[in-house]
Write a protein that holds these residues in place. Structure first.
Motif, PDB file in Angstrom:
ATOM      1  N   ALA A   9       0.832  -1.205   0.000  1.00 61.83           N
ATOM      2  CA  ALA A   9       0.000   0.000   0.000  1.00 61.83           C
ATOM      3  C   ALA A   9       0.867   1.254   0.000  1.00 61.83           C
ATOM      4  O   ALA A   9       0.613   2.210  -0.751  1.00 61.83           O
ATOM      5  N   VAL A  10       1.892   1.264   0.831  1.00 61.74           N
ATOM      6  CA  VAL A  10       2.791   2.419   0.889  1.00 61.74           C
ATOM      7  C   VAL A  10       3.561   2.560  -0.421  1.00 61.74           C
ATOM      8  O   VAL A  10       3.749   3.669  -0.935  1.00 61.74           O
ATOM      9  N   LEU A  11       4.007   1.424  -0.984  1.00 64.59           N
ATOM     10  CA  LEU A  11       4.722   1.452  -2.261  1.00 64.59           C
ATOM     11  C   LEU A  11       3.868   2.093  -3.348  1.00 64.59           C
ATOM     12  O   LEU A  11       4.359   2.896  -4.154  1.00 64.59           O
ATOM     13  N   THR A  12       2.586   1.757  -3.373  1.00 63.28           N
ATOM     14  CA  THR A  12       1.695   2.319  -4.379  1.00 63.28           C
ATOM     15  C   THR A  12       1.628   3.833  -4.272  1.00 63.28           C
ATOM     16  O   THR A  12       1.674   4.552  -5.281  1.00 63.28           O
ATOM     17  N   THR A  13       1.521   4.342  -3.054  1.00 62.31           N
ATOM     18  CA  THR A  13       1.442   5.801  -2.878  1.00 62.31           C
ATOM     19  C   THR A  13       2.746   6.472  -3.297  1.00 62.31           C
ATOM     20  O   THR A  13       2.729   7.601  -3.788  1.00 62.31           O
ATOM     21  N   VAL A  14       3.865   5.784  -3.103  1.00 62.87           N
ATOM     22  CA  VAL A  14       5.154   6.339  -3.538  1.00 62.87           C
ATOM     23  C   VAL A  14       5.219   6.363  -5.071  1.00 62.87           C
ATOM     24  O   VAL A  14       5.661   7.352  -5.669  1.00 62.87           O
ATOM     25  N   LEU A  15       4.776   5.269  -5.710  1.00 59.89           N
ATOM     26  CA  LEU A  15       4.756   5.216  -7.174  1.00 59.89           C
ATOM     27  C   LEU A  15       3.889   6.327  -7.742  1.00 59.89           C
ATOM     28  O   LEU A  15       4.272   7.005  -8.698  1.00 59.89           O
ATOM     29  N   TRP A  16       2.718   6.529  -7.164  1.00 62.30           N
ATOM     30  CA  TRP A  16       1.807   7.559  -7.653  1.00 62.30           C
ATOM     31  C   TRP A  16       2.319   8.962  -7.340  1.00 62.30           C
ATOM     32  O   TRP A  16       2.122   9.884  -8.125  1.00 62.30           O
ATOM     33  N   GLY A  17       2.962   9.137  -6.198  1.00 58.89           N
ATOM     34  CA  GLY A  17       3.507  10.450  -5.872  1.00 58.89           C
ATOM     35  C   GLY A  17       4.658  10.830  -6.797  1.00 58.89           C
ATOM     36  O   GLY A  17       4.744  11.980  -7.266  1.00 58.89           O
ATOM     37  N   PHE A  18       5.534   9.868  -7.095  1.00 62.32           N
ATOM     38  CA  PHE A  18       6.688  10.126  -7.961  1.00 62.32           C
ATOM     39  C   PHE A  18       6.253  10.350  -9.411  1.00 62.32           C
ATOM     40  O   PHE A  18       7.002  10.915 -10.212  1.00 62.32           O
ATOM     41  N   ASN A  19       5.034   9.919  -9.740  1.00 61.57           N
ATOM     42  CA  ASN A  19       4.468  10.111 -11.064  1.00 61.57           C
ATOM     43  C   ASN A  19       4.562  11.569 -11.516  1.00 61.57           C
ATOM     44  O   ASN A  19       4.869  11.869 -12.677  1.00 61.57           O
ATOM     45  N   PHE A  20       4.352  12.511 -10.585  1.00 62.36           N
ATOM     46  CA  PHE A  20       4.331  13.924 -10.951  1.00 62.36           C
ATOM     47  C   PHE A  20       5.735  14.431 -11.295  1.00 62.36           C
ATOM     48  O   PHE A  20       5.895  15.290 -12.164  1.00 62.36           O
ATOM     49  N   VAL A  21       6.735  13.896 -10.626  1.00 64.26           N
ATOM     50  CA  VAL A  21       8.109  14.249 -10.962  1.00 64.26           C
ATOM     51  C   VAL A  21       8.448  13.757 -12.364  1.00 64.26           C
ATOM     52  O   VAL A  21       9.081  14.470 -13.162  1.00 64.26           O
ATOM     53  N   MET A  22       7.989  12.532 -12.685  1.00 61.99           N
ATOM     54  CA  MET A  22       8.299  11.976 -14.001  1.00 61.99           C
ATOM     55  C   MET A  22       7.551  12.710 -15.115  1.00 61.99           C
ATOM     56  O   MET A  22       8.055  12.783 -16.245  1.00 61.99           O
TER      57      MET A  22
END
Length: 300
Positions: A9-22
Motif C-alpha cells: 500500500a505504501v509502495l503504491t502511494t510512492v509510485l503515484w507520488g513520484f508520477n508527478f516528478v516523471m
C-alpha cells in the motif's frame, strides 16, 4: 493488514507520488504534453493483446476512458506545462476526492456526511490559499486552473466507474482497456494544438529521459500502481485501503523537493497541510467507540 500488504500500500502511494516528478522530467525532455499523454496510453494499453475486455458496455467504457484518462491527463499534463510545479500538482489533484462527492451528490443523489462536508470546506480553503500564490515560485493561475479541471474530470470518471462491475482480468485489464480510449483523441489534439512539426521533432529527437518518463507513467504508475491497488481492494475493506491515498500528495511533494528542488514557502505549505487535513477529515473512518459523537444528538 499484513506487513507485506501494508508495504504494498505504501509502495503504491510512492509510485503515484513520484508520477508527478516523471511528468516534469518528460516535459523538460522536450515532449509536448498531449503527445506524452498519448504515448503513455499507447504503452499502458499493450496488455489488451492478451487480457480479456471488461464486462462493461462499450458506450460506458468509452465514457469512463474519456473522463478518467483523456480529460484528466490532457488537462494535468498541459497544466503542468503551463506552470504547475509537480509537488503542488500532486496536492491539487487530490481535490478529486471532494469533487467526486459533489458530482455524486448531484448525479446519484448521494448525500455527503457532515464530516465529508467539513472536510471539503477545509480542503477548499487550502486550495484557495495555494491559489493566492499564483504567479510566484513557478506556478501560474492557468496551470492551477487546468490542474483543477483535470481533477474534476477524474472525479467524473470516478462517478462513471460506480456500478460498472468488475473486470474478469482484474484492475490491470480494466486500466489497459480504458487506456485504449484516449489514444486517438490525444494524438488528434496533439497534432491540432501542438502541431505536426512539433510532434515530428519530439518523436525524432526523443531522448532517454523522455523514454524513461513515458515508461514510468505507463508501467509503474498506471499498470503496477492500479494493479496493487485493486489487489488490496479485493482483500480488505475500502475503508482500510482508501485512506492510504492520503499519502500520495505527501510522497509527491517530498519527491519534488528531493529530485527537482521544488520549494513551497509558508503559504503553500499551509495550504497543502489544509488540503491533506481536509482529505483526512472526509476519508478516514472514526473508531466505533467515537462514532456516536459524529451524529447529531437526538431529543428524548
Amino acid at each position: 493488514m499484513t506487513p507485506a500488504h501494508l508495504a504494498l500500500a505504501v509502495l503504491t502511494t510512492v509510485l503515484w507520488g513520484f508520477n508527478f516528478v516523471m511528468i516534469q522530467v518528460g516535459l523538460q525532455s522536450g515532449l509536448p504534453p498531449l503527445l506524452m499523454a498519448a504515448l503513455r496510453f499507447m504503452v499502458a494499453a499493450i496488455p489488451v493483446l492478451w487480457l480479456p475486455r471488461p464486462k462493461i458496455p462499450w458506450r460506458r467504457l468509452v465514457a469512463i476512458g474519456l473522463f478518467l484518462f483523456l480529460g484528466q491527463f490532457a488537462l494535468l499534463f498541459t497544466g503542468m506545462a503551463a506552470g504547475m510545479p509537480p509537488g503542488l500538482a500532486s496536492v491539487v489533484q487530490q481535490s478529486q476526492a471532494f469533487l467526486t462527492a459533489l458530482i455524486a451528490a448531484a448525479v446519484l443523489r448521494e448525500r455527503p456526511s457532515a464530516r465529508a462536508v467539513a472536510g471539503m470546506a477545509v480542503a477548499f480553503s487550502g486550495l484557495a490559499l495555494i491559489g493566492t500564490t499564483a504567479g510566484s515560485g513557478g506556478m501560474t493561475a492557468l496551470g492551477l486552473g487546468l490542474c483543477l479541471l483535470g481533477a474534476a474530470s477524474w472525479a467524473g470518471g470516478n462517478v462513471l466507474l460506480r456500478g460498472a462491475g468488475s473486470s474478469p482480468g482484474g484492475p490491470v485489464a480494466l486500466m489497459a482497456w480504458l487506456g485504449l480510449v484516449p489514444i486517438l483523441p490525444l494524438l488528434g489534439l496533439s497534432l491540432a494544438i501542438e502541431g505536426p512539426a512539433a510532434v515530428g521533432a519530439a518523436l525524432a529527437g526523443i531522448n532517454l529521459s523522455g523514454v524513461a518518463a513515458v515508461l514510468y507513467l505507463a508501467v509503474p504508475s498506471t499498470l503496477v500502481g492500479y494493479g496493487i491497488w485493486g489487489f488490496l481492494m479485493a482483500r480488505y475493506p475500502a475503508t482500510t485501503v482508501a485512506p492510504f491515498a492520503l499519502l500520495v500528495p505527501i510522497s509527491g511533494a517530498a519527491s519534488a523537493a528531493l529530485v527537482t528542488g521544488e520549494s513551497f514557502g509558508a503559504a503553500r505549505l499551509a495550504g497543502m497541510a489544509l488540503v491533506v487535513a481536509g482529505l483526512g477529515v472526509g476519508a478516514l473512518t472514526l473508531p466505533a467507540r467515537w462514532r456516536g459523537r459524529d451524529r447529531a444528538p437526538t431529543s428524548r
